[in-house]
Design an enzyme around this catalytic site. Structure first.
Site, PDB file in Angstrom:
ATOM      1  N   SER A 176     -62.600  54.366 -40.117  1.00  0.00           N
ATOM      2  CA  SER A 176     -62.296  53.330 -39.123  1.00  0.00           C
ATOM      3  C   SER A 176     -60.846  53.351 -38.654  1.00  0.00           C
ATOM      4  O   SER A 176     -60.506  52.643 -37.701  1.00  0.00           O
ATOM      5  CB  SER A 176     -62.634  51.946 -39.693  1.00  0.00           C
ATOM      6  OG  SER A 176     -61.857  51.671 -40.833  1.00  0.00           O
TER       7      SER A 176
ATOM      8  N   LYS B 171     -62.299  42.175 -40.870  1.00  0.00           N
ATOM      9  CA  LYS B 171     -61.153  42.752 -40.168  1.00  0.00           C
ATOM     10  C   LYS B 171     -60.605  41.795 -39.110  1.00  0.00           C
ATOM     11  O   LYS B 171     -59.381  41.622 -38.985  1.00  0.00           O
ATOM     12  CB  LYS B 171     -61.551  44.073 -39.523  1.00  0.00           C
ATOM     13  CG  LYS B 171     -61.887  45.173 -40.530  1.00  0.00           C
ATOM     14  CD  LYS B 171     -62.389  46.427 -39.836  1.00  0.00           C
ATOM     15  CE  LYS B 171     -62.716  47.533 -40.832  1.00  0.00           C
ATOM     16  NZ  LYS B 171     -63.233  48.749 -40.177  1.00  0.00           N
TER      17      LYS B 171
END
Length: 786
Positions: free
Chosen positions: A679, A722
């Site tokens: 990511s 996140k």
């Protein structure tokens, strides 16, 4: 007798013992020199022979005078016999002698001897020692020979001198060679009696301990024999009265329970057979208790007993909302199951797997589901389980065999449709004892668990009505075949606002109750509560938060007990005094970013984190350097990002000479923490483009997403955690892959409304959003990359 009287006599060495005056001892003589000495004594008129003990019993031949003690006993051979190359003699001791010289060493040892006068000291102490030795000797003989005791007074009758008694007693008690020799060499009766008294005292103590041990053992044996006899008599009396023995009564009770218990036909047949075996067995048989325990297990299992489910959907929703905040997906799935059960009572129960970080309420959620359904609840911890038999059970042939945990849990629940929570399914072990995960595949498969066969029970048991709920922190360690049987429900971490709400609804009240406080005695402001959440905890759940709230409650309780009562309102400024210095400082948005620095977002087991990627050019260097404990996947993302930037350098207005003349170093701070995953791809490519172009990245923008060499941006996981991390750090814009748009539905509305989301499909969209000045030049960035 004159102490200076000198005589000569053949010498017979003696091993391991001493001959005393007034003692008669049989001896077997076999050594050549010893045989010659005996022959010489027999040939003499008085048949005298001197007996001396050897210092070293291991020496067999060529015994020298120095190998013998200096003091010995003059004896007379009373009887003699021959056989097997040996001479067997009976020797009676007459007097003590001391060697004064050697006359002959071959063919036998002949020495000059000095006759020693017997000690004649006699006073009150000697008389007292004499009597005490007699009593101790009588006690020792009584303890050593309880069945046929020696009559000591008769044995010592006629012995006028105490020393004679001492010499005679040496044959009745065990003495070491050095102790016997010391007694023989004693210069007075007092010294001899003291030596003998000391040894007799020790011997009596040892014999008393032995007697005590033997008495206790005999008592236990006698008790057991008496109990057996009484039991036999009891059986005979009960038989005469027409009554049953306890064993027969127990078997009759089992038989009665069997007749009154509803069982499947196969199970009843097996129980009848085992009960018939039990009736024929002796209660003393090792298999008696095993068979009885097995029959009791069969009778205790709920083969056909099913509790009625409470299918009131509104009540279920209310109970779930009372116990847990949010978790909408899980709650809806439970309500859906209740609705299906209401329409189709024969529907198979789902196998749910609650996946989430520690402390989010997975285990307690299972208890709430059981309460909402009205079912019995049993929890089975699988963490660290290595032995397959723990689930399937042990065969009854093994000593200490038990049914498996599944069957034992159902027996405790008392119904065949409980809710069984299999906790920590991702932490199963595996070794030479089997694979528990393989056993779970049968237990958790609705197509197979209709006839689950426990090794101990050895009868098919229907598990299809059991509602299994498993929990895990991660799915990575769960085998794929087992994972295929589970319906995954994810429990993401809580936002700070959600934690605050959970604390207000559940945690503070519970900790106040535990500490014995009231709401008036402790009040925590919203600012203080959020400060505890953000600065003293770093977790996705609320377990550590509850511990800290408990600590605050105990601190206040201490002050109340000490007399500082009254209401106490805790502000942020007071927390350091109560909880100590802040434990964590969240990564905040940097006020200014140099070229080459970009803000990324990472997922961790304790929630999301803002992760800055820093890139610098190394003049004259070559290649790519990566630091910060990066994993293999993250390293590959960095290589892919660098290749993309080189391939599109012209489109990005990057001078190729800069690329060729400089090496590049990429570092991800918090170097002590391992990092991995794809990511960070968009963050690394943004950092590289910024470093090569000299254009800074926007300070209010964070990003996450996987990249490909062709420029695509792929979706990633952990979006909720996140985004919450970016929100805590003060970010205003977040760049996400287009395919992650749907994940925003899981975010709290207050968080969504305060952030701007930029959804991208290609790398050029990321660069346009994060480094807008990169497109300045003769050719617009969008046109160049189309």
């Amino acid at each position: 007798m004159n102490e200076q009287t000198q005589i000569t006599a053949p010498v017979l060495p003696l091993k391991n013992t001493v001959l005393f005056p007034y003692q008669t001892t049989p001896l077997s003589v076999g050594r050549a020199r010893s045989l010659a000495a005996v022959e010489a004594a027999l040939a003499s008129e008085d048949k005298q022979i001197a007996i001396f003990a050897q210092r070293d019993a291991q020496k067999d031949e060529d015994v020298a005078p120095d190998d013998l003690y200096e003091v010995g006993t003059l004896g007379v051979v009373k009887r003699m016999g021959r056989g097997d190359g040996h001479i067997h003699v009976i020797v009676q001791g007459t007097a003590r002698v001391r060697r004064t010289g050697v006359i002959l060493e071959q063919p036998y040892l002949n020495c000059r001897l000095q006759l020693l006068e017997e000690p004649a000291d006699l006073d009150a102490e000697v008389e007292a020692l004499h009597r005490e030795v007699q009593e101790l000797a009588s006690r020792a003989i009584e303890l050593a020979h309880p069945q046929s005791p020696v009559n000591l007074p008769q044995l010592v009758a006629g012995m006028e001198k105490p020393l004679h008694l001492a010499y005679v007693l040496t044959g009745l008690i065990p003495l070491a060679l050095d102790q016997e020799q010391a007694l023989l060499e004693a210069a007075s009766q007092r010294e001899a009696l003291r030596l003998l008294h000391e040894r007799l005292t020790h011997e009596v103590q040892v014999l008393e301990v032995r007697s005590d041990i033997a008495t206790k053992a005999q008592s236990q044996v006698s008790k057991d024999a008496r109990e057996r006899m009484l039991r036999e008599e009891l059986r005979a009396i009960q038989s005469e009265l027409g009554e049953q023995s306890p064993e027969e009564a127990a078997v009759a009770e089992l038989n009665e329970r069997l007749r009154g218990t509803e069982l499947p036909e196969l199970v009843r047949s097996e129980a009848d057979k085992e009960l018939a075996r039990l009736t024929r067995m002796s209660p003393a048989s090792p298999d008696y208790q095993l068979t009885r325990t097995y029959v009791e297990l069969i009778l205790e299992l709920p083969w056909l007993h099913v509790t009625e489910d409470n299918l009131d959907l509104e009540r279920a929703r209310r109970i779930l909302d009372e116990d847990h905040f949010n978790l909408k997906e899980v709650k809806e799935r439970i309500v859906e199951h209740l609705a299906v059960m209401k329409l189709n009572p024969n529907a198979k129960a789902p196998i749910l797997c609650l996946v989430g970080p520690p402390g989010v309420g997975k285990t307690s959620l299972g208890q709430s589901v059981a309460r909402a359904l009205g079912r019995a609840f049993e929890r089975i911890s699988l963490g660290g389980l290595h032995d397959e038999a723990e689930l399937r059970g042990h065969r009854r042939t093994y000593i200490g065999a038990l049914p498996g945990r599944i069957i034992r849990a159902i027996r405790r629940a008392g119904s065949k449709n409980p809710l069984l929570m299999l906790d920590e399914i991702d932490k199963l072990g595996r070794d030479f004892r089997g694979d528990p995960a393989a056993a779970l595949m049968e237990i958790l498969d609705p197509a197979q668990n209709v006839e689950f066969n426990d090794n101990y029970l050895d009868l098919p048991f229907d598990l299809s009505k059991v509602l299994f709920i498993t929990t895990a922190n991660t799915l990575d360690s769960i085998p794929a075949p087992l994972l295929d049987r589970l319906e995954i429900l994810r429990l993401p971490g809580y936002s700070d606002e959600e934690k605050r709400e959970i604390a207000r609804r559940y945690l503070i009240e519970r900790q106040l109750r535990e500490a014995g406080l009231t709401g008036e005695q402790l009040e925590l402001t919203d600012e203080a509560l959020l400060h505890v959440i953000r600065r003293y905890t770093r977790e996705s759940g609320v377990r550590e938060l509850e511990r800290l709230l408990g600590r605050l409650a105990r601190k206040v309780a201490t002050r109340v007990v000490e007399g500082d009562g009254g209401a106490r309102r805790l502000e942020v400024a007071q927390l350091a005094d109560l909880l100590g210095p802040e434990r964590f400082s969240r990564e905040a948005a940097r006020a200014a970013l140099e070229p080459g620095v970009a803000a990324g977002l990472a997922w961790t087991p304790s929630g999301g984190e803002v992760l800055y990627v820093e890139t610098v050019l190394l003049a004259g260097g070559d290649g790519l350097t990566l630091t910060g404990q990066l994993g293999s996947v993250m390293k590959e993302s960095a290589k892919a990002a660098r290749s993309y930037v080189w391939r599109h350098a012209d489109d990005l207005h990057i001078d190729r000479d800069v690329l060729k003349a400089n090496g590049v170093h990429i570092h991800v701070p918090a170097g002590a923490t391992p990092k991995d995953g794809p990511s960070a791809g968009v963050t690394i490519v943004t950092s590289l483009a910024s470093a090569y172009s000299g254009k800074p990245v926007r300070t209010d923008t964070a990003m996450t997403g996987e990249i490909t060499l062709s420029g695509l941006v792929m979706p990633v996981g952990g979006i909720k955690e996140k985004v919450l991390a970016a929100h805590r750090a003060g970010m205003l814009r977040i760049v996400l892959p287009e395919e992650n748009r749907r994940d925003l539905e899981d975010l709290p509305e207050p968080v969504r409304s305060q952030l701007e989301f930029v959804f991208v499909e290609r790398i050029e969209d990321v660069l346009r959003a994060a480094v807008p000045t990169l497109a300045e030049g003769e050719v617009p960035l969008a046109s160049a990359l189309d």
